[in-house]
Design a protein around this motif. Structure first.
Motif, PDB file in Angstrom:
ATOM      1  N   ARG A   6       0.712  -1.084   0.012  1.00 51.72           N
ATOM      2  CA  ARG A   6      -0.182   0.103   0.016  1.00 51.72           C
ATOM      3  C   ARG A   6       0.863   1.223  -0.100  1.00 51.72           C
ATOM      4  O   ARG A   6       0.416   2.411  -0.444  1.00 51.72           O
ATOM      5  CB  ARG A   6      -0.970  -0.007   1.168  1.00 51.72           C
ATOM      6  CG  ARG A   6      -1.735   1.160   1.104  1.00 51.72           C
ATOM      7  CD  ARG A   6      -2.975   1.015   2.244  1.00 51.72           C
ATOM      8  NE  ARG A   6      -2.709   0.835   3.592  1.00 51.72           N
ATOM      9  CZ  ARG A   6      -3.410   1.106   4.548  1.00 51.72           C
ATOM     10  NH1 ARG A   6      -4.823   1.266   4.379  1.00 51.72           N
ATOM     11  NH2 ARG A   6      -2.941   0.852   5.675  1.00 51.72           N
ATOM     12  N   ARG A  19      -6.646  10.162   3.733  1.00 48.03           N
ATOM     13  CA  ARG A  19      -6.728   8.775   4.508  1.00 48.03           C
ATOM     14  C   ARG A  19      -8.003   8.566   5.197  1.00 48.03           C
ATOM     15  O   ARG A  19      -8.078   9.636   6.142  1.00 48.03           O
ATOM     16  CB  ARG A  19      -5.357   8.693   5.082  1.00 48.03           C
ATOM     17  CG  ARG A  19      -4.291   8.526   4.311  1.00 48.03           C
ATOM     18  CD  ARG A  19      -2.794   8.215   5.051  1.00 48.03           C
ATOM     19  NE  ARG A  19      -2.915   6.894   5.357  1.00 48.03           N
ATOM     20  CZ  ARG A  19      -2.387   6.006   4.426  1.00 48.03           C
ATOM     21  NH1 ARG A  19      -2.093   6.196   3.455  1.00 48.03           N
ATOM     22  NH2 ARG A  19      -2.262   4.671   4.973  1.00 48.03           N
ATOM     23  N   ALA A  69      -5.292  -1.028  -2.379  1.00 50.00           N
ATOM     24  CA  ALA A  69      -5.256   0.351  -1.924  1.00 50.00           C
ATOM     25  C   ALA A  69      -3.872   0.823  -2.610  1.00 50.00           C
ATOM     26  O   ALA A  69      -3.663   1.909  -2.916  1.00 50.00           O
ATOM     27  CB  ALA A  69      -5.371   0.373  -0.535  1.00 50.00           C
ATOM     28  N   PRO A  73      -5.554   3.250  -5.731  1.00 43.39           N
ATOM     29  CA  PRO A  73      -6.047   3.817  -4.480  1.00 43.39           C
ATOM     30  C   PRO A  73      -7.406   4.462  -4.818  1.00 43.39           C
ATOM     31  O   PRO A  73      -8.144   4.614  -3.899  1.00 43.39           O
ATOM     32  CB  PRO A  73      -4.876   4.760  -4.103  1.00 43.39           C
ATOM     33  CG  PRO A  73      -4.009   5.150  -5.285  1.00 43.39           C
ATOM     34  CD  PRO A  73      -4.222   3.651  -6.192  1.00 43.39           C
ATOM     35  N   ALA A  88      -8.053   3.016  -1.216  1.00 43.49           N
ATOM     36  CA  ALA A  88      -7.506   3.720  -0.266  1.00 43.49           C
ATOM     37  C   ALA A  88      -8.147   4.302   1.141  1.00 43.49           C
ATOM     38  O   ALA A  88      -7.655   4.070   2.126  1.00 43.49           O
ATOM     39  CB  ALA A  88      -6.429   4.871  -0.803  1.00 43.49           C
TER      40      ALA A  88
END
Length: 622
Positions: A6, A19, A69, A73, A88
Motif C-alpha cells: 500500500r 486517508r 489500495a 487507490p 485507499a
C-alpha cells in the motif's frame, strides 16, 4: 497484475484521497461487457485464486484490500447512497477500526458484536476488528428482546457496536442480558460514540508493533443461522473460510476490476456480508451496498450504479418476476447473476424477462463443509462436482428415514448411498487438519456441533457433516435440491416434499405466494399437507383443486388450505413456517379463511368449527 504494498502508489499521476475519508459522489467508470468464460476456465481461475490461501497463511481479506489500495487507490471499493469508500479510504478505515480494537484491549479471539444496518462502514468494522485478531459477531437486525439477547449472550462479547437507529431494539434486549458488555453507538454522539473514538485515532497503515500474528486459522466471524426452527445458532467462520468463499466466487464469477456487484442482501448473513462483497474486493472490483431489497427500485439501482453483477436469493428473483413489467427491466449491462435457491420453475422466465446472460447458482451454508456450483447454468440444478475437484468437494447422498429422522443403515451398520435420481440426505466428508477441503468449523456450542456430525458412514471411524437437506443426483451428475428434512413429511405412507408441492401450487393463476408444511391430524399417522396461500383477484379455489389434481398424486395434494394476506419471511428471505405449523388448521385459533379437501374430495370446502371437531374426533375419513 503485480500488486504492490500500500505504501507504493501504482498511478503516480493521481494522488489518493485523504486517508480514512469517504467519498460522497463515486464516479461510475463503465467497463466493456466481456464474453462469458468457459466452464473449465472458470474453475481453473477459482483454483488459481484459492491456491494462495495455503501458501500465504497470513494473507487475510484486509490484506488483499491493502494490496488494491496500493495498486489502485482511487478506484471505488464500496459505494452506496449513504457513504462510499475508495480502496485507499477503505484500507484506512479498516486500520482505524483495528486501532480501536487494540486501544480497547480486544485480544485475539475476543468478540465484538456488530448490530448495524447495511452500509459500507459495517464491512470496514468487521474487517478492521478481525485484522488484529478480534472476532466480529454479525447480529440479525430484525431481532428484538429475548431473541436478540440470546444471540449476544452466546457470543460472550466484550463490546457491542449498535447503530443509532437500532438503539431501541438493543434496549429491548438489555433486561435479558446476564452480562453487560460495553456498548458503542454508531452514528450517535457522546462518550460512547465509536465515530468519535475512530476520529481520534491515526489513519495510516498499522505500524510493526501494532500488528499481530493473525492467520487463516484464527476465528474471524460468528454468523448466525436463521433460527426458523428454533433459536439461532452461531456458526464459527475462520479467516480461511472467508478467503475461500471470496476466492471461489471471484474465480467462478470471473470478477475483475471493472465489475460492480449490486448487493441488497443483509450484511449480517454470510452471502450478503462475505460472499458478495468479498468476491469483488478480492478481484479489485466495486461493491454497491443497498440498505434493503426493494422490487420497485431494484432495476433503477442496477442501471444507476452501472452494475455488471448482482447477488440473489431465490425468493428475491420470484418477487422481481411478480412485479409489473417496465422498460427498465432490460436497460442494464448485467452479465451475471449469482446466488442460491432459484427454483426451476422461475429460472428460465426470470432470465428471459430480464435479459440476464448468465446465472451462477450455487449451494452452500454458513456452517457447511462443502459447496456446489452450477457453473454450466443448467436450470433447476444447484451444482456439479468436476471429477478433478472431487477431493475438494467430498459430497455424497445417503438414504434417509423420515420416521427416525436419521440416515438409513444397512446390515453392516453403515449408511447406504442413494441411486441416481433417488432423494436422500446430502452429506460432506469431514477432513482432518491437513485436509484442504471438508473442514467443519461448527458452532459456538459443542453440543449443537455434535448434532451435525454423522459417524461410521461408509467406513468405521469416518465422519461426515449432515446438511439437513434432501437432494438427488441426476444421470449427468448434477445435484438437485429436493427439500429441507424438516419440511418433508410422511402422509398415507408416502414421503411428501414441501418444495415440490409449493412449486405446483405456485404455478396456479392467482397464487402470488405459498408455504407448504405438514400438520398433525388426530386419529391419523404422519402429517397431512397444508398450504398457506397469498392470492390475488385471479384466484379461484375450484380451479386450484383441478390444477393440483392434474399435477400431484393424491397423497401430495394439500389437505388443508389457509388464505393469508402475507407470509412471514426472515431477513434472508427464508419462509418462517413454525407459527403456521403451530397454528395448524383449528378455526378457533386461526382467523384466516380455512379450507379442507382430500384425496377423494371433488373440491375444497370451508373449514368451520363443527367440521374441525368432526375431523379431530376421527369421524371423517381423510
Amino acid at each position: 497484475m503485480n500488486i504492490q504494498p500500500r505504501s507504493v502508489t501504482a498511478d503516480a499521476t493521481q494522488a489518493p484521497p485523504a486517508r480514512g475519508a469517504a467519498t460522497t459522489a463515486p464516479s461510475v467508470t463503465k467497463s466493456p461487457v466481456t464474453k462469458p468464460p468457459s466452464v473449465t476456465k472458470s474453475w481453473l481461475r477459482a483454483i488459481e485464486i484459492t491456491s494462495r490461501i495455503e501458501t500465504e497463511p497470513r494473507r487475510l481479506l484486509a490484506s488483499v484490500i491493502d494490496e488494491w489500495a496500493a495498486a489502485a487507490p482511487q478506484r471505488d471499493a464500496i459505494v452506496s447512497d449513504r457513504e462510499s469508500f475508495s480502496y485507499a479510504a477503505l484500507a484506512d478505515r479498516i486500520d482505524r477500526y483495528a486501532r480501536w480494537a487494540l486501544t480497547n484491549g480486544i485480544g485475539i479471539g475476543d468478540v465484538v458484536c456488530v448490530l448495524m444496518p447495511n452500509r459500507p462502514d459495517y464491512l470496514a468494522a468487521w474487517l478492521g476488528i478481525t485484522k488484529v485478531g478480534g472476532v466480529a459477531a454479525l447480529i440479525n437486525t430484525q431481532l428484538v428482546g429475548a431473541s436478540l439477547a440470546h444471540c449476544i449472550e452466546v457470543a460472550q462479547p466484550k463490546h457491542v457496536i449498535v447503530a443509532d437507529e437500532l438503539a431501541e431494539a438493543f434496549a429491548s434486549a438489555r433486561p435479558h442480558l446476564a452480562q453487560a458488555p460495553r456498548v458503542w453507538t454508531h452514528g450517535g454522539a457522546g462518550a460512547d460514540s465509536i465515530d468519535q473514538a475512530l476520529a481520534a485515532l491515526d489513519a495510516g497503515p498499522l505500524a510493526p508493533h501494532e500488528r499481530r500474528e493473525v492467520s487463516i486459522e484464527h476465528l474471524a466471524l460468528l454468523i448466525y443461522t436463521s433460527g426458523t426452527t428454533g433459536l439461532p445458532k452461531a456458526a464459527r467462520v475462520t479467516h480461511r473460510r472467508v478467503m475461500s468463499w471470496a476466492g471461489w466466487f471471484a474465480g467462478l464469477t470471473d470478477a475483475g476490476p471493472g465489475d460492480r456487484m449490486y448487493n441488497c442482501l443483509p450484511i449480517y448473513h454470510s452471502v450478503g456480508g462475505v460472499v458478495a462483497p468479498g468476491s469483488l474486493l478480492m478481484a479489485g472490483g466495486s461493491v454497491v451496498i443497498a440498505e434493503k431489497f426493494s422490487a420497485s427500485r431494484f432495476w433503477d439501482d442496477i442501471a444507476r450504479w452501472d452494475c455488471t453483477l448482482f447477488q440473489y436469493i431465490g425468493e428475491l428473483c420470484r418477487y422481481l418476476l411478480q412485479a409489473p413489467p417496465r422498460a427498465r427491466d432490460t436497460q442494464h449491462r448485467l452479465r451475471l447473476a449469482c446466488g442460491n435457491g432459484l427454483r426451476g420453475d422461475v429460472w428460465e422466465a426470470f432470465q428471459a424477462r430480464f435479459a440476464i446472460p448468465r446465472i451462477l447458482e450455487f449451494y452452500a451454508s454458513t456452517e457447511g463443509n462443502f459447496s456446489l456450483y452450477n457453473v454450466e447454468g443448467r436450470p433447476g440444478a444447484i451444482g456439479r462436482v468436476p471429477s478433478f475437484l472431487a477431493h475438494r468437494f467430498p459430497a455424497a447422498i445417503v438414504k434417509f428415514d423420515l420416521d427416525s429422522g436419521l440416515p438409513l443403515r444397512g446390515d453392516d451398520g453403515l449408511c447406504v448411498r442413494c441411486a441416481r435420481n433417488e432423494p436422500g440426505e446430502a452429506i460432506g466428508r469431514i477432513g482432518d487438519a491437513a485436509d484442504r477441503g471438508g473442514r467443519f468449523e461448527g458452532y459456538t456450542s459443542d453440543a449443537a456441533s455434535d448434532t451435525k456430525v454423522l459417524r461410521d458412514v461408509f467406513a468405521r471411524g469416518d465422519a461426515w457433516y449432515r446438511t439437513g437437506d434432501l437432494m438427488r443426483l441426476d444421470d449427468q451428475g448434477f445435484f438437485h435440491f429436493v427439500d429441507r428434512i424438516g419440511d418433508t413429511f410422511r402422509w398415507k405412507g408416502e414421503n411428501v416434499a414441501a418444495s415440490e408441492v409449493a412449486e405446483a401450487i405456485a404455478a396456479c393463476p392467482g397464487v402470488t405466494d405459498v408455504s407448504v408444511y405438514g400438520v398433525s391430524v388426530p386419529q391419523h399417522d404422519g402429517r397431512a399437507g397444508m398450504a398457506a396461500l397469498v392470492v390475488d383477484a385471479r384466484f379461484d379455489i375450484d380451479a386450484l383443486h383441478r390444477h393440483l389434481a392434474d399435477r400431484l398424486p393424491s397423497y401430495a395434494r394439500p389437505l388443508f388450505l389457509r388464505l393469508r394476506p402475507a407470509l412471514e419471511i426472515t431477513g434472508t428471505f427464508k419462509q418462517n413456517k413454525q407459527d403456521l405449523i403451530r397454528d395448524g388448521f383449528d378455526p378457533g385459533v386461526v382467523s384466516d379463511p380455512l379450507y379442507v379437501g382430500g384425496a377423494q374430495a371433488a373440491r375444497y370446502v370451508a373449514l368451520d368449527e363443527d367440521l374441525h371437531r368432526r375431523i379431530a374426533a376421527g369421524e371423517l375419513r381423510l
